[in-house]
Design a protein around this motif. Structure first.
Motif, short mmCIF file in Angstrom:
data_model
loop_
_atom_site.label_atom_id
_atom_site.label_comp_id
_atom_site.label_asym_id
_atom_site.label_seq_id
_atom_site.Cartn_x
_atom_site.Cartn_y
_atom_site.Cartn_z
N SER A 24 0.83 -1.21 0.00
CA SER A 24 0.00 0.00 0.00
C SER A 24 0.87 1.26 0.00
O SER A 24 0.48 2.28 -0.56
CB SER A 24 -0.95 0.01 1.20
OG SER A 24 -0.23 0.14 2.41
N LYS A 25 2.06 1.18 0.60
CA LYS A 25 2.95 2.35 0.65
C LYS A 25 3.74 2.54 -0.63
O LYS A 25 4.13 3.66 -0.95
CB LYS A 25 3.92 2.22 1.83
CG LYS A 25 3.23 2.31 3.17
CD LYS A 25 4.25 2.16 4.29
CE LYS A 25 3.55 2.15 5.64
NZ LYS A 25 4.51 1.90 6.72
N SER A 26 3.99 1.46 -1.36
CA SER A 26 4.83 1.58 -2.56
C SER A 26 4.06 2.02 -3.79
O SER A 26 4.66 2.34 -4.81
CB SER A 26 5.56 0.26 -2.84
OG SER A 26 4.65 -0.73 -3.30
N SER A 32 -4.69 4.23 0.77
CA SER A 32 -4.34 2.98 1.46
C SER A 32 -5.55 2.07 1.69
O SER A 32 -5.50 0.87 1.42
CB SER A 32 -3.67 3.30 2.79
OG SER A 32 -3.10 2.16 3.34
N GLU A 59 5.60 -3.88 7.01
CA GLU A 59 4.83 -3.61 5.80
C GLU A 59 4.51 -4.92 5.08
O GLU A 59 5.38 -5.77 4.92
CB GLU A 59 5.64 -2.69 4.89
CG GLU A 59 4.89 -2.21 3.69
CD GLU A 59 5.70 -1.19 2.90
OE1 GLU A 59 5.13 -0.64 1.96
OE2 GLU A 59 6.87 -0.95 3.23
#
Length: 87
Positions: A24-26, A32, A59
């Motif tokens: 979700s962060k990349s 998100s 993560e």
């Protein structure tokens, strides 16, 4: 047969560009929370699976399955054909 949303297609292609895995962060395609809703549906379809076994707070990464890689390649080919028609 379920059709994939535009965001789902973009998530699949983004994962392919990032070596077959995504978190979700990349990604920068959807917020998100929306990512997790999308990834849940794509997992049910056999397109993504969890990559590894993240410990609490780590993560979580998702990787394309063989089926997901095949779908990603078809999506790229479709995009290439449509781009050629625009020229």
């Amino acid at each position: 047969m379920k059709d994939l949303s535009r965001n789902a297609k973009e998530i699949i292609l983004e994962a392919l560009r990032k070596g077959g895995r995504i978190s979700s962060k990349s990604q920068r395609i959807v917020p998100s929370l929306s990512f997790y809703v999308l990834i849940k549906d794509l997992k049910k379809l056999g397109i993504f699976e969890v990559d590894g076994n993240p410990k609490g707070g780590e993560e979580k990464f998702w990787r394309l399955t063989e089926k997901g890689k095949k779908i990603a390649k078809y999506l790229l080919e479709i995009r290439r054909i449509l781009d050629e028609e625009k020229r």
